[in-house]
Design a protein around this motif. Structure first.
Motif, short mmCIF file in Angstrom:
data_model
loop_
_atom_site.label_atom_id
_atom_site.label_comp_id
_atom_site.label_asym_id
_atom_site.label_seq_id
_atom_site.Cartn_x
_atom_site.Cartn_y
_atom_site.Cartn_z
N ALA A 1 -10.81 2.89 -2.65
CA ALA A 1 -11.63 1.91 -3.25
C ALA A 1 -10.59 1.35 -4.37
O ALA A 1 -10.39 0.15 -4.42
N GLY A 2 -9.92 2.42 -5.02
CA GLY A 2 -8.87 1.84 -6.09
C GLY A 2 -7.55 0.99 -5.38
O GLY A 2 -7.03 0.01 -5.74
N LEU A 3 -7.17 1.55 -4.31
CA LEU A 3 -6.22 0.85 -3.26
C LEU A 3 -6.54 -0.79 -3.14
O LEU A 3 -6.00 -1.54 -3.31
N VAL A 4 -7.84 -0.88 -2.53
CA VAL A 4 -8.41 -2.05 -2.15
C VAL A 4 -8.69 -2.93 -3.43
O VAL A 4 -8.12 -4.16 -3.29
N PHE A 5 -8.91 -2.30 -4.46
CA PHE A 5 -9.16 -3.13 -5.87
C PHE A 5 -8.06 -3.74 -5.93
O PHE A 5 -7.71 -4.75 -6.47
N LEU A 6 -6.84 -2.84 -6.32
CA LEU A 6 -5.84 -3.35 -6.77
C LEU A 6 -4.73 -4.24 -5.79
O LEU A 6 -4.15 -5.17 -6.29
N ALA A 7 -5.32 -4.15 -4.36
CA ALA A 7 -4.56 -5.16 -3.61
C ALA A 7 -5.23 -6.29 -3.84
O ALA A 7 -4.57 -7.49 -3.79
N ASP A 8 -6.54 -6.40 -4.09
CA ASP A 8 -7.10 -7.74 -4.64
C ASP A 8 -6.58 -8.21 -5.63
O ASP A 8 -6.71 -9.52 -5.85
N GLN A 9 -6.40 -7.66 -6.78
CA GLN A 9 -5.54 -8.07 -7.81
C GLN A 9 -4.12 -8.31 -7.61
O GLN A 9 -3.07 -8.74 -8.51
N ALA A 10 -3.60 -8.58 -6.39
CA ALA A 10 -2.55 -8.89 -5.65
C ALA A 10 -1.33 -7.84 -6.30
O ALA A 10 -0.23 -8.29 -6.66
N CYS A 11 -1.64 -6.63 -6.35
CA CYS A 11 -0.69 -5.66 -6.47
C CYS A 11 0.18 -5.43 -5.28
O CYS A 11 -0.42 -4.81 -4.58
N LEU A 12 1.09 -5.87 -5.22
CA LEU A 12 1.94 -5.71 -4.11
C LEU A 12 2.69 -4.34 -3.96
O LEU A 12 2.82 -3.55 -2.84
N THR A 13 3.30 -3.94 -5.25
CA THR A 13 4.07 -2.95 -5.28
C THR A 13 3.32 -1.61 -6.45
O THR A 13 3.40 -2.17 -7.44
N PHE A 14 3.27 -0.45 -5.97
CA PHE A 14 2.88 0.42 -6.74
C PHE A 14 4.18 1.45 -7.18
O PHE A 14 4.73 2.20 -6.18
N HIS A 15 4.52 1.37 -8.25
CA HIS A 15 5.35 2.30 -9.04
C HIS A 15 4.77 3.58 -9.93
O HIS A 15 4.11 3.20 -10.75
N ARG A 16 5.30 4.58 -9.23
CA ARG A 16 4.36 5.83 -9.77
C ARG A 16 5.28 6.75 -10.72
O ARG A 16 6.57 6.64 -10.65
N TRP A 17 4.66 7.33 -11.79
CA TRP A 17 5.03 8.19 -12.67
C TRP A 17 5.52 9.30 -11.91
O TRP A 17 5.18 9.68 -10.85
N LEU A 18 6.50 10.04 -12.42
CA LEU A 18 6.97 11.51 -11.41
C LEU A 18 6.13 12.68 -12.11
O LEU A 18 6.45 13.59 -11.74
N SER A 19 5.30 12.38 -13.18
CA SER A 19 4.52 13.47 -13.51
C SER A 19 2.85 13.19 -13.38
O SER A 19 2.50 11.83 -12.86
N ARG A 20 1.96 13.80 -13.58
CA ARG A 20 0.56 13.74 -13.49
C ARG A 20 -0.24 13.88 -14.91
O ARG A 20 0.43 14.34 -15.92
N THR A 21 -1.20 13.14 -14.96
CA THR A 21 -1.91 13.08 -16.03
C THR A 21 -2.13 14.45 -16.80
O THR A 21 -2.45 14.43 -18.11
N GLY A 22 -2.47 15.34 -16.36
CA GLY A 22 -2.56 16.50 -17.02
C GLY A 22 -1.64 17.01 -17.71
O GLY A 22 -1.37 17.81 -18.90
N HIS A 23 -0.38 16.82 -17.29
CA HIS A 23 1.15 17.27 -17.81
C HIS A 23 2.11 15.99 -17.84
O HIS A 23 2.91 16.33 -17.02
N VAL A 24 1.84 15.16 -18.61
CA VAL A 24 2.62 13.97 -18.39
C VAL A 24 4.27 14.15 -18.82
O VAL A 24 4.80 13.41 -18.42
N ASP A 25 4.45 15.23 -19.59
CA ASP A 25 5.84 15.32 -19.82
C ASP A 25 6.56 16.45 -18.90
O ASP A 25 7.65 16.88 -19.26
N ARG A 26 6.02 16.63 -17.80
CA ARG A 26 6.53 17.72 -17.02
C ARG A 26 6.24 17.40 -15.55
O ARG A 26 5.24 17.20 -15.00
N PRO A 27 7.50 16.56 -15.04
CA PRO A 27 7.35 16.12 -13.83
C PRO A 27 7.24 17.12 -12.56
O PRO A 27 7.56 18.42 -12.78
#
Length: 307
Positions: A107-133
């Motif tokens: 659902a998040g993917l579809v919503f963001l596509a509706d917002q004309a998000c063409l490209t997803f650029h991701r962090w190399l870490s996750r929210t639990g440990h944003v300082d550790r990729p």
């Protein structure tokens, strides 16, 4: 719903798609246009393959509300009007915080596509440990459009990573080059990961000085391929696997198997939204991305190779 709004089923939610017939991508080499409805349908269909690479990661969203012909917006902060069920992650920056969007479900993917998000650029870490990729990325950036130089460099990168016994996987970027992705165990700080990537790149450049460079300034590279390790830093991003690129023809950043480097038809834009699912179903990164490794043993092996 009016003709300008279509409701799309996405997992357990219904998501409204506005102006689905709006052309976002003009015709590429094949002359085919792609609309917002096509973008939504693509992200919905590829979600099972793409979401494991997005879940829990802060995102920078590349939006083109008027398509490729209009302005581009690189969105970090999550707008207040986004629905409450869209995941958010507040992370520190130098002068405060940023509330990034996180895409955890179809659902998040579809919503963001509706917002004309063409490209997803991701962090190399996750929210639990944003300082550790938990991912390291080496970006192979050619001086021109010579994909042969990219293949050559990718093989050298893969061979070195094999020497230090780190699993790795290549990905076409959908633009000009390749990324080589290394899964990590998430225990090392960004500085340590970037230092490892830098030392590996410098060793490769020393082995192949006429073909590879780590020079950050374009004027110092000549016609050599640039081994870019700068994405391995806090708040930096890399294009996500299976994301669409904001280019005519809607090319896709596509995971490949190492043996596919030998395919004469391979290029950085080999797959588009029209045909990438067949490649995704081959599970090209099988047995690699779930094997996050510690850098300690690899660092000792790399140091021994550097002498």
């Amino acid at each position: 719903m009016s003709g300008d709004v279509r409701r799309v089923r996405a997992g357990r939610r219904g998501v409204e798609v506005h102006r689905p017939d709006k052309v976002l991508f003009p015709g590429g080499e094949d002359g085919k246009e792609y609309t917002k409805g096509d973008l939504v349908a693509y992200y919905r269909s590829v979600s099972a393959f793409m979401l494991p690479h997005l879940r829990g990661r802060p995102l920078m969203l590349e939006r083109h509300p008027d398509g490729l012909a209009g302005p581009r917006f690189m969105q970090k902060n999550t707008p207040d009007h986004y629905p409450e069920w869209i995941t958010r992650a507040e992370v520190a920056k130098e002068d405060g915080t940023v509330c990034h969007t996180v895409c955890d479900d179809v659902a998040g993917l579809v919503f963001l596509a509706d917002q004309a998000c063409l490209t997803f650029h991701r962090w190399l870490s996750r929210t639990g440990h944003v300082d550790r990729p938990d991912v390291m990325v080496l970006d192979l950036d050619p001086a021109g459009d010579d994909f042969g130089a990219v293949r050559e460099a990718a093989r050298w990168v893969g061979e070195l990573l094999d020497e230090v016994r780190l699993p790795s996987a290549p990905m076409t970027t959908g633009s000009r080059g390749l990324h080589v992705v290394v899964p990590l165990d998430g225990r090392h700080a960004f500085d340590e990961v970037r230092a490892f990537a830098r030392d590996a790149a410098e060793l490769l450049a020393a082995r192949h000085p006429d073909r590879l460079t780590t020079a950050a300034r374009k004027k110092d590279r000549g016609d050599r391929l640039y081994l870019d390790v700068q994405r391995n830093a806090y708040a930096q991003t890399a294009v996500a696997p299976y994301t669409v690129r904001a280019l005519p023809g809607a090319p896709v950043a596509t995971p490949i198997a190492w043996e596919q480097l030998d395919d004469p038809d391979l290029g950085p834009r080999r797959w588009t939204v029209a045909d990438v699912l067949e490649q995704a179903r081959t599970d090209p990164w099988s047995g690699v991305t779930g094997r996050g490794r510690a850098l300690g043993p690899a660092r000792r092996r790399l140091d021994a190779l550097r002498g």
